[in-house]
Design an enzyme around this catalytic site. Structure first.
Site, PDB file in Angstrom:
ATOM      1  N   SER A   9       0.958  -1.100  -0.137  1.00 39.35           N
ATOM      2  CA  SER A   9       0.028   0.049  -0.024  1.00 39.35           C
ATOM      3  C   SER A   9       0.893   1.225  -0.048  1.00 39.35           C
ATOM      4  O   SER A   9       1.639   1.477   1.071  1.00 39.35           O
ATOM      5  CB  SER A   9      -0.844  -0.123   1.188  1.00 39.35           C
ATOM      6  OG  SER A   9      -1.392   1.371   1.553  1.00 39.35           O
ATOM      7  N   HIS A  34      -1.445  -1.330  -4.107  1.00 39.36           N
ATOM      8  CA  HIS A  34      -2.801  -0.907  -3.360  1.00 39.36           C
ATOM      9  C   HIS A  34      -2.660   0.555  -3.348  1.00 39.36           C
ATOM     10  O   HIS A  34      -1.795   1.298  -2.737  1.00 39.36           O
ATOM     11  CB  HIS A  34      -2.854  -1.375  -2.061  1.00 39.36           C
ATOM     12  CG  HIS A  34      -4.148  -1.341  -1.224  1.00 39.36           C
ATOM     13  ND1 HIS A  34      -5.284  -2.180  -1.490  1.00 39.36           N
ATOM     14  CD2 HIS A  34      -4.337  -0.345  -0.285  1.00 39.36           C
ATOM     15  CE1 HIS A  34      -6.215  -1.394  -0.950  1.00 39.36           C
ATOM     16  NE2 HIS A  34      -5.727  -0.498   0.030  1.00 39.36           N
ATOM     17  N   ASP A  36      -4.692   3.887  -1.946  1.00 36.32           N
ATOM     18  CA  ASP A  36      -5.676   4.458  -0.850  1.00 36.32           C
ATOM     19  C   ASP A  36      -6.048   5.620  -1.223  1.00 36.32           C
ATOM     20  O   ASP A  36      -5.203   6.731  -1.301  1.00 36.32           O
ATOM     21  CB  ASP A  36      -5.068   4.318   0.390  1.00 36.32           C
ATOM     22  CG  ASP A  36      -5.022   3.015   1.050  1.00 36.32           C
ATOM     23  OD1 ASP A  36      -6.022   2.280   0.811  1.00 36.32           O
ATOM     24  OD2 ASP A  36      -3.964   2.781   1.625  1.00 36.32           O
ATOM     25  N   MET A  38      -8.751   8.796  -0.355  1.00 38.21           N
ATOM     26  CA  MET A  38      -9.306   9.382   0.777  1.00 38.21           C
ATOM     27  C   MET A  38      -9.730  10.871   0.363  1.00 38.21           C
ATOM     28  O   MET A  38      -9.094  11.651   0.005  1.00 38.21           O
ATOM     29  CB  MET A  38      -8.578   9.288   1.892  1.00 38.21           C
ATOM     30  CG  MET A  38      -7.693   7.882   2.373  1.00 38.21           C
ATOM     31  SD  MET A  38      -6.938   8.084   3.935  1.00 38.21           S
ATOM     32  CE  MET A  38      -6.194   6.378   3.853  1.00 38.21           C
ATOM     33  N   HIS A  68      -8.430   1.546  -3.799  1.00 40.55           N
ATOM     34  CA  HIS A  68      -9.421   1.510  -2.582  1.00 40.55           C
ATOM     35  C   HIS A  68      -9.964   2.858  -2.415  1.00 40.55           C
ATOM     36  O   HIS A  68      -9.483   3.749  -2.013  1.00 40.55           O
ATOM     37  CB  HIS A  68      -8.557   0.926  -1.497  1.00 40.55           C
ATOM     38  CG  HIS A  68      -9.486   1.011  -0.167  1.00 40.55           C
ATOM     39  ND1 HIS A  68      -8.513   0.905   1.013  1.00 40.55           N
ATOM     40  CD2 HIS A  68     -10.697   0.949   0.097  1.00 40.55           C
ATOM     41  CE1 HIS A  68      -9.526   0.771   1.956  1.00 40.55           C
ATOM     42  NE2 HIS A  68     -10.695   0.991   1.690  1.00 40.55           N
ATOM     43  N   MET A  70     -11.911   5.383  -0.663  1.00 41.97           N
ATOM     44  CA  MET A  70     -12.724   5.622   0.695  1.00 41.97           C
ATOM     45  C   MET A  70     -13.333   7.130   0.389  1.00 41.97           C
ATOM     46  O   MET A  70     -12.627   7.930   1.147  1.00 41.97           O
ATOM     47  CB  MET A  70     -11.426   5.569   1.705  1.00 41.97           C
ATOM     48  CG  MET A  70     -11.105   4.203   2.216  1.00 41.97           C
ATOM     49  SD  MET A  70      -9.340   4.111   3.118  1.00 41.97           S
ATOM     50  CE  MET A  70      -8.276   4.183   1.656  1.00 41.97           C
ATOM     51  N   MET A 139     -11.334  -4.628   6.017  1.00 45.65           N
ATOM     52  CA  MET A 139     -10.788  -3.848   6.745  1.00 45.65           C
ATOM     53  C   MET A 139     -10.401  -4.165   8.243  1.00 45.65           C
ATOM     54  O   MET A 139     -11.151  -4.658   9.124  1.00 45.65           O
ATOM     55  CB  MET A 139     -11.522  -2.346   6.875  1.00 45.65           C
ATOM     56  CG  MET A 139     -11.500  -1.544   5.654  1.00 45.65           C
ATOM     57  SD  MET A 139      -9.899  -1.281   4.831  1.00 45.65           S
ATOM     58  CE  MET A 139      -8.902  -0.541   5.806  1.00 45.65           C
ATOM     59  N   GLY A 144      -8.411   5.256   6.989  1.00 47.57           N
ATOM     60  CA  GLY A 144      -8.215   6.521   7.070  1.00 47.57           C
ATOM     61  C   GLY A 144      -6.459   6.924   7.374  1.00 47.57           C
ATOM     62  O   GLY A 144      -5.899   7.832   6.983  1.00 47.57           O
ATOM     63  N   PHE A 145      -5.752   6.022   8.010  1.00 45.44           N
ATOM     64  CA  PHE A 145      -4.320   6.147   8.337  1.00 45.44           C
ATOM     65  C   PHE A 145      -3.709   4.693   8.101  1.00 45.44           C
ATOM     66  O   PHE A 145      -4.273   3.713   8.652  1.00 45.44           O
ATOM     67  CB  PHE A 145      -4.293   6.751   9.814  1.00 45.44           C
ATOM     68  CG  PHE A 145      -5.018   8.003   9.966  1.00 45.44           C
ATOM     69  CD1 PHE A 145      -4.597   9.205   9.576  1.00 45.44           C
ATOM     70  CD2 PHE A 145      -6.289   7.999  10.551  1.00 45.44           C
ATOM     71  CE1 PHE A 145      -5.168  10.270   9.868  1.00 45.44           C
ATOM     72  CE2 PHE A 145      -6.927   9.248  10.538  1.00 45.44           C
ATOM     73  CZ  PHE A 145      -6.470  10.295  10.167  1.00 45.44           C
ATOM     74  N   GLY A 146      -2.506   4.892   7.813  1.00 43.36           N
ATOM     75  CA  GLY A 146      -1.390   3.719   7.930  1.00 43.36           C
ATOM     76  C   GLY A 146      -1.003   3.615   9.300  1.00 43.36           C
ATOM     77  O   GLY A 146      -1.074   4.366  10.128  1.00 43.36           O
ATOM     78  N   GLY A 147      -0.298   2.544   9.530  1.00 44.64           N
ATOM     79  CA  GLY A 147       0.406   2.347  10.815  1.00 44.64           C
ATOM     80  C   GLY A 147      -0.381   2.026  11.960  1.00 44.64           C
ATOM     81  O   GLY A 147       0.031   2.348  13.079  1.00 44.64           O
ATOM     82  N   ASP A 177      -6.600  -5.683   4.895  1.00 45.52           N
ATOM     83  CA  ASP A 177      -5.896  -4.279   4.874  1.00 45.52           C
ATOM     84  C   ASP A 177      -6.086  -3.674   6.047  1.00 45.52           C
ATOM     85  O   ASP A 177      -7.151  -3.252   6.659  1.00 45.52           O
ATOM     86  CB  ASP A 177      -6.835  -3.308   3.733  1.00 45.52           C
ATOM     87  CG  ASP A 177      -6.094  -1.956   3.543  1.00 45.52           C
ATOM     88  OD1 ASP A 177      -5.162  -1.716   3.959  1.00 45.52           O
ATOM     89  OD2 ASP A 177      -6.938  -1.250   2.764  1.00 45.52           O
ATOM     90  N   GLY A 178      -4.755  -3.446   6.603  1.00 45.36           N
ATOM     91  CA  GLY A 178      -4.776  -2.695   8.035  1.00 45.36           C
ATOM     92  C   GLY A 178      -3.974  -3.462   9.006  1.00 45.36           C
ATOM     93  O   GLY A 178      -4.541  -4.536   9.454  1.00 45.36           O
ATOM     94  N   GLY A 179      -2.833  -3.075   9.303  1.00 42.16           N
ATOM     95  CA  GLY A 179      -2.102  -3.672  10.685  1.00 42.16           C
ATOM     96  C   GLY A 179      -1.395  -5.164  10.130  1.00 42.16           C
ATOM     97  O   GLY A 179      -1.111  -5.589  11.196  1.00 42.16           O
ATOM     98  N   GLY A 199       1.153  -1.575   4.271  1.00 42.27           N
ATOM     99  CA  GLY A 199       1.742  -0.365   3.994  1.00 42.27           C
ATOM    100  C   GLY A 199       3.079  -0.236   4.894  1.00 42.27           C
ATOM    101  O   GLY A 199       4.171   0.131   4.488  1.00 42.27           O
TER     102      GLY A 199
HETATM  103  C1  DX5 Z   1      -6.014   2.408   5.703  1.00 38.15           C
HETATM  104  C2  DX5 Z   1      -5.606   2.067   4.577  1.00 38.15           C
HETATM  105  C3  DX5 Z   1      -4.600   0.855   4.337  1.00 38.15           C
HETATM  106  C4  DX5 Z   1      -3.364   1.466   4.870  1.00 38.15           C
HETATM  107  C5  DX5 Z   1      -2.941   0.258   5.794  1.00 38.15           C
HETATM  108  O1  DX5 Z   1      -7.077   3.245   5.713  1.00 38.15           O
HETATM  109  O2  DX5 Z   1      -6.544   1.399   3.653  1.00 38.15           O
HETATM  110  O3  DX5 Z   1      -4.261   0.536   3.009  1.00 38.15           O
HETATM  111  O4  DX5 Z   1      -2.406   1.949   3.935  1.00 38.15           O
HETATM  112  O5  DX5 Z   1      -1.663   0.684   6.227  1.00 38.15           O
HETATM  113  P1  DX5 Z   1      -0.988  -0.281   7.463  1.00 38.15           P
HETATM  114  O6  DX5 Z   1      -0.319  -1.506   6.407  1.00 38.15           O
HETATM  115  O7  DX5 Z   1       0.214   0.572   7.793  1.00 38.15           O
HETATM  116  O8  DX5 Z   1      -1.615  -0.681   8.578  1.00 38.15           O
HETATM  117 ZN    ZN Z   2      -6.583   0.509   1.607  1.00 36.34          ZN
END
Ligand code: DX5
Ligand code: ZN
Length: 227
Positions: A9, A34, A36, A38, A68, A70, A139, A144-147, A177-179, A199
């Site tokens: 991502s 991927h 994202d 937003m 993706h 959002m 999800m 909304g955010f990575g990490g 997707d996520g974490g 990501g």
């Molecule tokens: C979150 C995104 C993800 C994000 C995941 O809203 O949809 O694609 O990049 O990030 P990580 O892998 O850092 O949780």
């Molecule tokens: Zn995503």
């Protein structure tokens, strides 16, 4: 046994050198990119739009772009993302009043349609569209955010989707997707996910190529356990 694929991502890439980072992740073994999108309304953050996809498409002509969305009112922007070079486009169940229509709109623009559910949305909400989607994206964080930290309840939803797919004899792919990181990737594979979005674990720290290699190793190790 579904093919396990790592889906980097770009949200956590260095946007000032996006093409270089994206290529590094693909060259190391990532198979789908991927993207994202937003809008600052559906989620509390803003990222990128069709011009960035168009630039990436020029720089990496053969890649699969998994966009993706959002965003609110995705129908308004689906044609522009398709035109810019998206390969797959997914929309949130929560954002679509006429989900069936939106998924057909994506397909009518030559892209593979996917549907996404937030952590609080049960998989049953998708019963009526599973036959027309290319992939279902679960999800495992609030978007909304990575990490962010992986929400473990998503494992049960992945298991449920894998079961429904088997019982109904369907072909959609299961994406998470996520974490997703070294400490969670084996669990999501064992639960039944096959498209593994990562990501921060790819672009956050260290060398992109090393991160991709380690994640794929951990994912494939879990496949053996699942088989
Ligand atoms: C979150 C995104 C993800 C994000 C995941 O809203 O949809 O694609 O990049 O990030 P990580 O892998 O850092 O949780
Ligand atoms: Zn995503």
């Amino acid at each position: 046994m579904p093919k396990i694929e790592l889906v980097p991502s770009i949200l956590s890439a260095n946007f000032a050198q996006l093409g270089t980072d994206a290529k590094a992740a693909l060259d190391a073994g990532g198979s789908v990119l991927h993207v994202d999108v937003m809008d600052g309304h559906f989620v509390p953050n803003i990222t990128l739009g069709p011009p960035v996809v168009q630039s990436l498409r020029k720089t990496i002509p053969d890649a699969i772009f998994d966009c993706h969305l959002m965003i609110e009112r995705p129908d308004d922007l689906i044609p522009a993302f398709a035109e810019a070079g998206a390969t797959w486009i997914s929309v949130h169940q929560e954002a679509c009043v006429h989900l069936d229509r939106t998924l057909h709109l994506i397909a009518s623009h030559g892209c593979e349609p996917g549907v996404v559910i937030n952590p609080a949305t049960p998989v049953e909400m998708l019963d009526e569209v599973l036959e027309i989607v290319h992939h279902v994206l679960v999800m495992s964080v609030n978007p909304g955010f990575g990490g962010q930290e992986f929400i473990r309840g998503s494992l049960r939803k992945i298991e449920a989707l894998a079961k429904i797919r088997e019982v109904r004899g369907l072909n959609f792919r299961i994406e998470v997707d996520g974490g997703v990181a070294l400490n969670t990737i084996a669990d999501v594979v064992r639960a039944g996910a096959e498209l593994l979005v990562a990501g921060n674990a790819v672009f956050g720290n260290g060398k992109i190529a090393d991160n991709v290699t380690k994640l794929l190793q951990a994912a494939k190790g879990a496949t053996v356990a699942r088989a």
